[in-house]
Every structure is written in structure tokens, then in C-alpha cells.
Design an enzyme around this catalytic site. Structure first.
Site, short mmCIF file in Angstrom:
data_model
loop_
_atom_site.label_atom_id
_atom_site.label_comp_id
_atom_site.label_asym_id
_atom_site.label_seq_id
_atom_site.Cartn_x
_atom_site.Cartn_y
_atom_site.Cartn_z
N CYS A 125 0.84 -1.20 0.00
CA CYS A 125 0.00 0.00 0.00
C CYS A 125 0.88 1.25 0.00
O CYS A 125 1.61 1.51 0.97
CB CYS A 125 -0.90 0.00 1.23
SG CYS A 125 -1.76 1.56 1.51
N CYS A 168 0.00 3.72 2.74
CA CYS A 168 0.53 3.28 4.04
C CYS A 168 2.01 3.60 4.16
O CYS A 168 2.50 3.99 5.22
CB CYS A 168 0.31 1.78 4.22
SG CYS A 168 -1.42 1.28 4.17
N ASP A 201 53.79 15.19 -18.58
CA ASP A 201 54.87 15.33 -17.61
C ASP A 201 55.74 14.07 -17.78
O ASP A 201 55.24 13.04 -18.21
CB ASP A 201 54.29 15.42 -16.20
CG ASP A 201 55.37 15.39 -15.14
OD1 ASP A 201 56.32 16.17 -15.26
OD2 ASP A 201 55.27 14.58 -14.21
N ASP A 214 50.98 13.54 -12.80
CA ASP A 214 50.75 12.64 -11.66
C ASP A 214 49.66 13.15 -10.73
O ASP A 214 49.30 12.49 -9.78
CB ASP A 214 52.04 12.38 -10.89
CG ASP A 214 52.67 13.66 -10.35
OD1 ASP A 214 51.96 14.68 -10.25
OD2 ASP A 214 53.87 13.64 -10.03
N ASP A 272 51.55 18.51 -10.40
CA ASP A 272 51.16 19.19 -11.63
C ASP A 272 49.77 19.81 -11.57
O ASP A 272 49.17 20.06 -12.62
CB ASP A 272 51.23 18.20 -12.80
CG ASP A 272 52.63 17.66 -13.01
OD1 ASP A 272 53.56 18.48 -13.12
OD2 ASP A 272 52.79 16.44 -13.04
#
Length: 788
Positions: A91, A94, A486, A679, A683
Site C-alpha cells: 500500500c 501506508c 609530464d 601525476d 602538476d
């Protein structure tokens, strides 16, 4: 100020776009984003705004557009979440009463009952009150619905109880309803073919229509009362009811029936995609074995604090980030990295939450609480990835907003003007054409398939070990023109070893000792390699001062002597004569009391897949591959030549890297993108400045996850090409869907206006196109094409 909400029961992508547009117009709202796929609404507002008033206004907007949608605020406070299954709950009213009553219990926040999957979620602020609160919840549930049983999805279950409950009940019921409607429709067609009573045939058509489409028509009427006209429910209802009025009963039922089939399929497809992502990222731990004295107790991961000792048995998920203090084992990192090869761990090894312990039992000291752990960050990242919309998605949302009203206006003119001005034209004929026009006009194929394509692409990338933070970044990757790397830790392993020591006036051992002491407080890879080569205990009392000189090296006072350890720039800066010959590797110069004492050569090793990665990128038509490094020219150029890079800039300070990226940004084409790969720790400024920042080896690195737009879950450079392949494939699918959907729709619209198509073709132009577009969108999840 940022607030997040869940839009429960949201099932209409077009409605989501309308909600987003309306909420944007509220005073004090700076930005709004509705993620249809994970049903999340995120708003950013001014700090002085009354959030309760804004929430009420948002709720009004949501209810006006979609009455069945429930707005639930996601709490940002840290509390213990409990999940229960409400067995035999049937329900909905409910359930609403239960939710209201439970929300009034003290120490309980964010109560949510999902009627569809019979699940109750809540947060408890005071752990000590848990038993008392659970008893109160049981009393409330039983008082409202005596037959409902409340089952806690606790740690003893290992897997959540609600996994055994059929989540597809609603889809099954809808399917059964459509099957019944289809059978009645088929009987009506047979009766019509055999000239059986016209009244019976009409009643059968009407019955079939009501079974399939009463909820659509009812929804359209509710929206019209609220002044919300231009949505697909209105279009389909108007077209089908209009067809009934002009006597086209079979077409009317067929349009509604196939429209509902299309809606069912789309809902299934979106749900399947959500489950694919959920299964992919099923790394959230269910429990933690914590050591309390001599006992081992199962608790929720949220209850564990930093510094606690936990035990991970074979076959269990690692629940929290930590360091192994006892035992050794193999870890399955597939869920995090996409790699099938287990990783060996032993005492002193770091372990990350979300991995699976394969063999031996290990004891781990927790280093991060659950809210800060790797698993939590990754889950949050993936769950919210599609909230950052691509340009194409934003375009489609705006297009759908204007497209539907324009088509409705054209259909109105089509129904009225020709019969008035064209001889022999009848209103019935032109109204039929106009109704056909309306059926074709639904923008569902685009509104659902485009975000679903990006969602699938993000999921496909995740399966390959690549986390993309938003569909906007996935779109940008497809236009990559420059890829800038890098060097250290990206193209190379970042593992430095001492290869040569040349001393002047001191012994080699003394020179290494001086360098190791001077660098003793640094965690830079070169410093680590010097300390590793020295391999003796550092007596800190010998060091009276230590100063890092950015981009140059270190000045330290050791045993009363001033020691300089660094690069050639440091020697020049201090006006010290040094060795200037060409050597392969990083040269660390050492001076004692302003007198040159010699140099140490340290070299790095190139990663196994770096060379192949550059080849793969060039095969993807990347214009330039560039390397930025602080290393000497000889070292940088050697690496660049070995890998086949187009350009290399050497002897760079961190600030110089940003300048070089700025320079490269000016050289790319108008629509091209510059990707920087680093990394994610040193950086961060360059990652932020690039069009797309990619962090390598991001697992466990908070800085990488925060700074980058894309996180590679392993140290494999080859995953860059994989990420670009995913993005290109996803964009290709998106463009296919747009061209196909618009092409078919505009063609059939034109033919419909000229009277060359009927509603059967219109149904294909709407439902058929939607199904084909959604199927095509789901191809983005297929990772085989990315790995080949």
C-alpha cells in the site's frame, strides 16, 4: 551554497529538462543541474538564501510538471545510514504514513521509503540509540500495516536482503497490461475484418485503448489543468483521442499501444544502464571486521575511525584504506583498475578500499575514515559523473524545449488553414494529417538517447579503469589535438636509482652520505633514491638547518658545514664551478662550503607501455605529442627520441610548465583541445589550465582525484588512448542518434503534411526511432571495441 536532492519516481527526460529550466529562474539560484539517469538535482545558490523557502518552491515546480515525483534532500551531515526491507508492503498510502511517522522520531534524519523496491532508508545521529530507534520503527510499521515485516539489511546478511526482491515488478505489471491490451486490440481487428457488430468492435478498441493508455491520458489532463501543455503525454493523448473522434479507431489504439511499448523499453534500457554502472562499481563494503581487544567484531565501515585495527579475511572486500601491519596476500584490484592481474601485498604495503583480498588473512591499520576513503570518492565520482553535461546534451535539452511547441503550432495550422483555402480539401483529412504530425513530434528519441550515450561512455571508460568526471570532459577528449605529458611518473616509472658517483676531494661514500643527509627531509623521488643508495640511519642531530630552494635544490648545514645539493642552476646561482659535461640521467651536484665536491648521476626507467601509447595516440590523429620536464636537456631529449615524441621542453620549473601549456594552447585550432597528463600531485596548476587534465596512477591519490578531469586508475600511459577511443566512439554514437532521429522525423513530418504517411508510419517515426536510438546508445557500454 550547494544542495543536492533526489527526484524519486522521475521517469520522463523531457520533464526533467523543464524542471531544470524553471528552477533556474528562481531568485538566488546560481546554477541548476538535473541528472536524469541517476535522478539527482544539484543546485548552487547564494549564501544568504533561505534554503527552506527555495526547497518549497522547487517542490512546487517539480509537482506541477510531474505530480508523482518526490523531492528528497540529500543530507551532507555524517551519520550512520540504516537500510531496511519492508516485506509484503503493498500500500503506497501506508508507506507514506510510515515515512511521515518515522521522520518524527528523535535522532532520525533523511527518512525515505521507496515503495517500488520496498526499501526504507534513514540516518541515525546517535549510534547508542540505534536499538531503541529500530524498536520504534517496528512499532510504527506494524501499527499502520500489521502484515508488513521489517528486516534490517545488516552486516550479518552480507548481501542486502532486498537483492532477493524483484525490482522489476512495476515493469512486469506494465508489460502484462500491454499484453492484455494487445490481445484485446487483436480481437478487435479480427472482429472488424469479419464485419462483426460495429458497436462491439468500437467497445473493444476503446477497452484496449483504456487498458494501455488511461494513465497517460489522466496525466495529460492533470498537466493541462496546471497549465503544462507541451509534453509527450499531451501530444499522444491529443493525437489518439483526435483519431477516435474522426473514426480512425485502429490507428488511435496502435499509436497509444506502441507509445507505451516504447516507454516501457526506454525505462528498461535506462534501468539496465543504471544497473550496469551499479554492478561495475559494486565495491562498497558491506561490513568491517574490527579488532576490539582480543575479539573481532563485524561493524559498519562508517563506525571505524582512523588508527583502528581491522582484519580482512580471504574473499572479503577491503573496507577501508590502510597499511598492512601483519600478513601477506594477493589483492584483486579489477573493480578499481580494470586489471585482472592480482597485486602482491605484505607488511608495510598500502591497501585501498574496494579491492578484494584473494588469498591470505591480513591485519590493517586504518589510515582514512570511510567518508574519505578511496571507495567512497570513486563511488561519488562515478555516480555524479553525468551531472556535468556535454555541449551536445545542453543543445538537445534546449532543442526539445522549443521543438515540441513549434510542431504543435504547425499541426494546428495544418488542421485549419488548408481546408479553408484549398478547394476540395476536407477537415477530416487535414485533421488526420495534423494528428499524424503530432505523433511524430515527440522528442523522446533525442532526449533519452543522447544522455544515455554519454552515460554509457562513462560506464565503458570505468570498466577500462578510466574515471571521467563528466560528459563534458568525455566530449572534449574526442577533440584532442595536443597531448602534453609530464615525464617523471607519467612516461617514466619515477623510480630513480643511483648509477654513478664522481667525487672530488672526498670519497664516494662521503659524497653519497652528504647528499643523503642534505635531502633527508624531502620525499622527492631523487631524494628517496639518494637515501635508498646510502641505506644507513640518518642522525638528525648532525643537521642544524635545512632549506629547500624551489627548482634548484637544497641548502643544509651538516656537522657545521654548509652543503649545497641540487642541479646546475643551483651551482650557477651560488657561483660555484661545476662539471658541465653531457651525461645521460639526472645529475645531482654537491658543494661543501662553496667548494665543488662532485656529482651523482641518477636515472629513471621508461614505462613498458609508453612507446606504444605514443604510437596509439598518433594513430588517433593527435597532432602533437609534447613532453615537459625539469630534467636536463640531454636526459629529456633522450627520452623524447626513444618514445617518438614530437616535442620536448626541458629544464623547466613548475611555473615554466604553465607558460609552455599557455603557449601550446595558442597554437591549437579553434575547436581543438589540449590534454595534459601528469601525476596529479605536483602538476595541479597545469592540470587545471589544460582543456582536459588527466591524472596518472590516481588510485589513492586525493590530489589526483581532486585536480584532474579524468583519472587513470593505473600507471598505464596506454589508457590515455583508450580514454580518447571511448570519447570518440561515444560522440560518434551521439551524432548517429541525432542525425538518424532528426532525419527520420523531419522526413516523415514532411511526408505526413503532404498526406503520404499515416499514423502507422508516424508510430515508427516516434517509437521505432526511440527504440533504435536507445539500442544504439547502449553500445557505448561495450568495452571490447576500446580494448582492441
Amino acid at each position: 551554497m550547494k544542495n543536492e536532492f533526489i527526484l524519486e519516481n522521475l521517469a520522463c527526460a523531457n520533464c526533467a529538462a523543464k524542471m531544470e529550466s524553471s528552477i533556474k529562474n528562481l531568485d538566488g539560484i546560481n546554477s541548476v543541474n538535473i541528472n536524469f539517469l541517476n535522478k539527482r538535482l544539484i543546485i548552487e545558490s547564494e549564501d544568504n538564501i533561505n534554503i527552506k523557502d527555495v526547497t518549497d518552491k522547487i517542490n512546487t515546480i517539480v509537482k506541477d510538471i510531474e505530480p508523482d515525483v518526490e523531492l528528497k534532500e540529500v543530507s551532507s551531515t555524517k551519520s550512520i545510514q540504516k537500510i531496511f526491507t519492508l516485506k509484503d508492503l503493498s500500500c503506497a498510502n501506508c508507506a507514506a504514513k510510515m515515512e511521515c511517522a518515522i521522520s518524527k522520531i528523535e535522532y532520525v534524519d533523511n527518512v525515505n521509503i521507496n515503495f517500488m523496491n520496498k526499501e526504507l532508508k534513514l540516518e541515525i545521529n546517535d549510534i547508542t540509540k540505534s536499538s531503541e530507534i529500530i524498536n520504534k520503527i517496528q512499532n510504527i510499521v506494524v501499527s499502520i500495516e500489521p502484515d508488513v515485516k521489517i528486516i534490517e539489511n545488516n552486516i550479518e546478511n552480507n548481501k542486502k536482503t532486498n537483492e532477493n526482491i524483484d525490482d522489476n515488478d512495476r515493469l512486469k505489471n506494465k508489460f502484462i497490461k500491454l499484453v492484455i491490451s494487445g490481445i484485446v486490440f487483436a480481437i478487435a481487428l479480427l472482429c472488424e475484418a469479419f464485419d462483426i457488430s460495429g458497436l462491439l468492435v468500437s467497445m473493444l478498441f476503446i477497452t484496449s485503448f483504456l487498458i494501455a493508455g488511461y494513465d497517460t491520458v489522466l496525466g495529460a489532463i492533470k498537466n493541462i489543468i496546471k497549465g503544462k501543455v507541451f509534453d509527450e503525454k499531451f501530444l499522444v493523448s491529443l493525437a489518439t483521442i483526435g483519431a477516435f473522434i474522426i473514426g480512425q479507431h485502429p490507428e488511435a489504439v496502435a499509436v497509444m499501444l506502441f507509445y507505451q511499448v516504447g516507454e516501457l523499453f526506454q525505462e528498461y534500457a535506462v534501468g539496465k544502464s543504471r544497473k550496469s554502472i551499479a554492478n561495475l562499481m559494486d565495491i562498497r563494503p558491506d561490513y568491517t571486521n574490527i579488532k576490539r581487544g582480543n575479539d573481532i567484531i563485524k561493524v559498519s565501515p562508517e563506525e571505524v575511525s582512523k588508527g583502528d585495527i581491522i582484519v580482512v579475511k580471504p574473499g572479503e572486500k577491503v573496507p577501508l584504506d590502510g597499511v598492512v601491519i601483519q600478513g601477506n596476500s594477493l589483492l584483486d584490484t579489477t573493480a578499481l583498475t580494470g586489471e585482472s592481474v592480482p597485486r602482491e601485498i605484505m607488511e608495510g604495503s598500502e591497501v585501498l578500499s574496494g579491492c578484494i583480498n584473494v588469498s591470505g588473512m591480513i591485519t590493517v591499520e586504518v589510515t582514512k575514515e570511510f567518508g574519505e576513503s578511496t571507495v567512497t570518492k570513486i563511488l561519488d565520482l562515478v555516480e555524479n559523473a553525468s551531472s556535468k553535461k556535454a555541449t551536445t546534451e545542453n543543445f538537445i535539452t534546449k532543442f526539445a524545449r522549443y521543438y515540441t511547441p513549434v510542431v504543435v503550432i504547425i499541426a494546428t495550422f495544418l488542421a485549419i488553414i488548408p481546408p479553408i483555402f484549398i478547394d476540395g480539401a476536407t477537415f477530416v483529412d487535414w485533421i488526420y494529417r495534423a494528428l499524424t504530425f503530432l505523433v511524430i513530434s515527440c522528442p523522446c528519441a533525442l532526449v533519452i538517447s543522447v544522455p544515455l550515450s554519454f552515460f554509457g561512455g562513462i560506464g565503458g571508460a570505468s570498466k577500462c579503469g578510466v574515471l571521467v568526471k563528466g560528459s563534458n570532459y568525455l566530449e572534449a577528449l574526442a577533440e584532442s589535438e595536443f597531448v602534453v605529458f609530464d615525464k617523471t611518473g607519467t612516461l617514466t616509472k619515477g623510480v630513480f636509482n643511483v648509477n654513478e658517483i664522481k667525487a672530488e676531494g672526498v670519497s664516494k661514500n662521503e659524497l653519497l652520505e652528504i647528499a643523503a643527509y642534505a635531502e633527508s627531509h624531502s620525499n622527492h623521488p631523487i631524494s628517496v633514491s639518494l637515501k635508498k643508495a646510502y641505506n644507513k640511519e640518518i642522525i638528525n642531530s648532525r643537521i642544524t638547518s635545512q632549506e629547500e630552494i624551489a627548482g634548484h635544490g637544497v641548502r643544509a648545514t651538516i656537522d657545521g658545514k654548509v652543503v649545497l645539493v641540487g642541479n646546475a642552476k643551483l651551482m650557477k646561482k651560488e657561483d660555484i664551478k661545476y662539471f658541465e659535461g653531457e651525461l645521460v640521467g639526472t645529475i645531482v651536484h654537491i658543494a661543501v662550503d662553496n667548494k665543488y665536491a662532485g656529482y651523482i648521476v641518477i636515472s629513471d626507467e621508461i614505462k613498458e607501455d609508453s612507446k606504444q601509447a605514443i604510437k596509439d595516440l598518433k594513430a588517433l590523429n593527435i597532432r602533437k605529442t609534447v613532453m615537459l620536464t625539469g630534467d636536463a636537456k640531454s636526459v629529456g631529449e633522450k627520452v623524447a627520441n626513444e618514445l617518438g615524441l614530437d616535442m620536448a621542453y626541458t629544464d623547466l620549473l613548475p611555473a615554466d610548465k604553465v607558460d609552455k601549456v599557455e603557449m601550446l594552447l595558442e597554437k591549437k585550432s579553434k575547436n581543438g583541445k589540449l590534454v595534459f597528463v601528469g601525476d596529479g600531485i605536483n602538476d595541479a596548476p597545469v592540470l587545471a589550465r589544460a582543456d582536459v587534465g588527466i591524472a596518472m596512477g590516481g588510485v589513492g591519490s586525493d590530489a589526483a582525484i581532486e585536480a584532474a578531469d579524468v583519472v587513470i586508475m593505473t600507471d598505464e600511459v596506454s589508457k590515455i588512448a583508450t580514454a580518447i577511443k571511448v570519447s570518440k566512439t561515444t560522440l560518434k554514437i551521439v551524432k548517429q542518434n541525432i542525425i538518424f532521429a532528426l532525419g527520420v522525423k523531419f522526413t516523415v513530418l514532411a511526408l505526413g503534411a503532404l498526406g503520404y504517411t499515416d499514423m502507422w508510419q508516424a508510430v515508427f517515426a516516434d517509437v521505432g526511432v526511440s527504440i533504435i536510438a536507445v539500442l544504439n546508445a547502449m553500445r557505448a557500454m561495450n568495452i571490447k571495441k576500446y580494448k582492441n
